[in-house]
Design a protein around this motif. Structure first.
Motif, PDB file in Angstrom:
ATOM      1  N   VAL A 315       0.953  -1.403  -0.472  1.00 21.84           N
ATOM      2  CA  VAL A 315      -0.240   0.170   0.307  1.00 21.84           C
ATOM      3  C   VAL A 315       1.162   1.302   0.363  1.00 21.84           C
ATOM      4  CG1 VAL A 315      -1.941   0.885   1.220  1.00 21.84           C
ATOM      5  CG2 VAL A 315      -1.885  -1.657   1.083  1.00 21.84           C
ATOM      6  N   LEU A 316       1.352   1.414   0.880  1.00 28.39           N
ATOM      7  CA  LEU A 316       2.215   2.444   1.006  1.00 28.39           C
ATOM      8  C   LEU A 316       3.290   3.228   0.433  1.00 28.39           C
ATOM      9  CD1 LEU A 316       3.130   2.749   5.851  1.00 28.39           C
ATOM     10  CD2 LEU A 316       0.927   3.361   3.889  1.00 28.39           C
ATOM     11  N   ILE A 317       4.158   1.894  -0.616  1.00 30.86           N
ATOM     12  CA  ILE A 317       4.974   1.796  -1.446  1.00 30.86           C
ATOM     13  C   ILE A 317       4.199   2.442  -2.955  1.00 30.86           C
ATOM     14  CG2 ILE A 317       7.235   0.960  -2.652  1.00 30.86           C
ATOM     15  CD1 ILE A 317       7.451  -0.342  -0.310  1.00 30.86           C
ATOM     16  N   PRO A 318       3.678   1.402  -3.431  1.00 33.03           N
ATOM     17  CA  PRO A 318       2.808   2.009  -4.259  1.00 33.03           C
ATOM     18  C   PRO A 318       2.218   3.765  -4.620  1.00 33.03           C
ATOM     19  CG  PRO A 318       2.127  -0.228  -4.009  1.00 33.03           C
ATOM     20  CD  PRO A 318       3.066   0.517  -2.472  1.00 33.03           C
ATOM     21  N   VAL A 319       1.481   3.815  -3.314  1.00 34.07           N
ATOM     22  CA  VAL A 319       0.389   5.534  -3.306  1.00 34.07           C
ATOM     23  C   VAL A 319       2.613   6.347  -3.407  1.00 34.07           C
ATOM     24  CG1 VAL A 319       0.175   6.611  -1.455  1.00 34.07           C
ATOM     25  CG2 VAL A 319      -0.956   4.581  -1.438  1.00 34.07           C
TER      26      VAL A 319
END
Lengths: 336, 191
Positions: A315-319
């Protein structure tokens, strides 16, 4: 002669940062117990001094006089230096943190990079403590902590890359000054996803609830510091809280305009609130984030370990990557 | 002219990226509806949780500051044991040994003899406080309201004070007499 003078001035400047920091850490622990107590319909410590004001001093004295235990099968050398290795980066990171325009120990051009290096180094202290203890729980805690810090470092790094792109500088003072203008010129608005990701990974970086799997009170006793007692434990404690205040002040500096007043350029309010010095604004913003850390801890249960990894990587890295692209486009279009 | 062209290009790229991202998201989380997706992105549930603790932060605290404050206690509270006296100072106990007989924990030991005024009195009235389970059956069995359970709950017993003898019990009774009487008066209608 000039060098000696420079050396003395630097030491004095450092003391001017470190001593209030240690005081703040001490009273931050009291604030934590009070805030969490209040959120659980309790009143928290209130016996030592008026409303528990002497509690941190009593705690410190208790830890000072406690016996230092060295586990028989531990690696003594690493066991002893691990807490120091954990505390030293947490304090040295403060060298590049500006408290107002020009109020900084080392006005480094690569300040953000230095900060990043220092917060990552803290993980070594934890890792070495867990390994040197020669205890299953400590080892598990250290492994978890290492994996967690590596995962969230990436997301946090990308979030900071967003700030660097917007400000065009790695110097923290320059980044703050680039946000000048009123509250709508601060970076938290155009970089809102980055801001949220930064904050989530900052909580994870400092091993705080709900990401405190390295400590995991109910699962692995106390995790990496299970074998530490007395001052060894106190040093880990100090490092953790110094890091918490550090990520709070960074959030204020990088996303909320640091020492800038929120009403800059607003007709009436600007003149009315001009007497408030910048450092007060910075401390107010930092205080808000410090409080938020405690609020989060009082509210949420601990993440399961695989969910923690999933959140970090999926979640965090793609965002953040997505928003870096968007931001690049926005900068190209001249919006930011 | 150049800038506006750039802007149009960037806008197209932006919307394309957004589109790709949305598709990726639906692939990654196929069981989520659109509403849940939005809820997740604005951290809806987290904000709800923070709201609850945030409200709790300002509510009245429920702490009872123990040595200064006490929690309310029922008139029927079964605490420390005691022996009562009549208002004229004569002990109530007539050594009928009903309490000794009824005690399920066998905590009471009574020895008796005839006193000089021809009445039967106890010479020994020992209660093993470690055995006592505070059931209150002795109080119910007593025909003269002699042995009672006071509402005193803040006391400690160790191996030295474990056996409470007659003098101790009578002293406790003297000490707590006012409270015992008022508790009994309050509970009178239901006895």
């Amino acid at each position: 002669m000039g060098e000696i003078y420079f050396f003395i001035v630097t030491v004095l400047k450092s003391l001017l940062v470190i001593l209030p920091l240690l005081g703040a850490v001490a009273y931050y622990t009291l604030l934590e117990r009070k805030v969490i107590g209040y959120m659980q319909a309790r009143v928290g410590p209130n016996r030592t001094g008026a409303r528990g004001i002497g509690q941190p001093i009593a705690d410190a004295l208790k830890l000072l006089f406690k016996e230092l235990l060295l586990p028989a099968k531990s690696n003594k050398f690493i066991f002893v230096i691990a807490p120091i290795l954990s505390l030293a980066p947490a304090i040295s990171a403060w060298a590049v943190v500006p408290f107002a325009d020009g109020w900084v120990v080392a006005d480094a051009n690569a300040g953000v990079l230095y900060l990043f290096a220092m917060t990552s180094l803290g993980a070594y202290g934890i890792l070495m403590a867990g390994w040197a203890s020669n205890s299953r729980y400590a080892f598990l805690g250290a492994m978890r902590s290492a994996a967690q810090v590596i995962s969230y470092e990436i997301a946090m790094g990308f979030a900071l890359v967003g700030v660097l792109m917007a400000a065009g500088s790695m110097n923290i003072s320059t980044i703050v000054n680039a946000q000048s203008g009123n509250i709508f010129h601060w970076y938290f608005l155009p970089l809102l996803p980055m801001f949220v990701v930064y904050w989530i990974s900052a909580v994870a970086e400092t091993n705080r609830a709900p990401f405190d799997v390295a400590e995991g009170e109910s699962e692995i006793v106390a995790g990496f510091h299970v074998e530490y007692s007395g001052m060894g434990f106190a040093l880990f404690f100090l490092a953790e809280y110094a890091n918490m205040i550090l990520v709070s002040i960074l959030a204020a500096l990088l996303f909320l305009g640091g020492w800038l007043s929120p009403f800059e350029g607003v007709p009436v309010l600007e003149g009315l609130l001009e007497f408030i010095p910048g450092v007060i604004w910075l401390l107010l913003k930092t205080g808000f984030f410090s409080f938020l850390l405690l609020w989060l801890r009082a509210t949420f249960p601990r993440y399961r370990y695989d969910q923690l990894m999933q959140l970090g990587w999926k979640v965090l890295i793609p965002v953040t990557i997505f928003w870096i692209f968007v931001e690049g486009v926005l900068i190209l279009g001249g919006v930011i | 002219m150049q800038l506006s062209q750039d802007f149009i290009i960037s806008f197209v790229i932006l919307s394309l990226l957004f589109f790709v991202a949305m598709i990726l998201w639906f692939l990654l989380a196929p069981r989520l509806g659109f509403k849940d997706l939005i809820k997740r992105f604005v951290l809806w549930d987290i904000l709800c949780g923070l709201k609850i603790t945030g409200i709790e932060f300002f509510k009245r605290k429920k702490t009872v500051q123990f040595p200064e404050e006490f929690t309310p206690k029922s008139a029927r509270f079964r605490g420390l044991l005691a022996l009562r006296r009549y208002p004229n100072g004569e002990e109530r106990c007539i050594a009928c040994k009903l309490c000794e007989a009824v005690c399920p924990a066998l905590a009471i030991k009574i020895e008796s003899e005839v006193r000089s005024d021809e009445t039967r009195r106890t010479t020994r009235f020992d209660i093993d406080a470690f055995k006592c389970i505070h059931c209150g059956l002795c109080e119910q069995a007593c025909p003269v309201d002699s042995i009672v359970l006071t509402d005193e709950s803040n006391y400690t017993l160790d191996r030295k004070t474990q056996i409470m003898d007659k003098e101790t019990l009578l002293a406790i009774g003297d000490y707590c007499e006012d409270k015992i009487a008022s508790n009994r008066a309050e509970d009178d209608d239901y006895r």
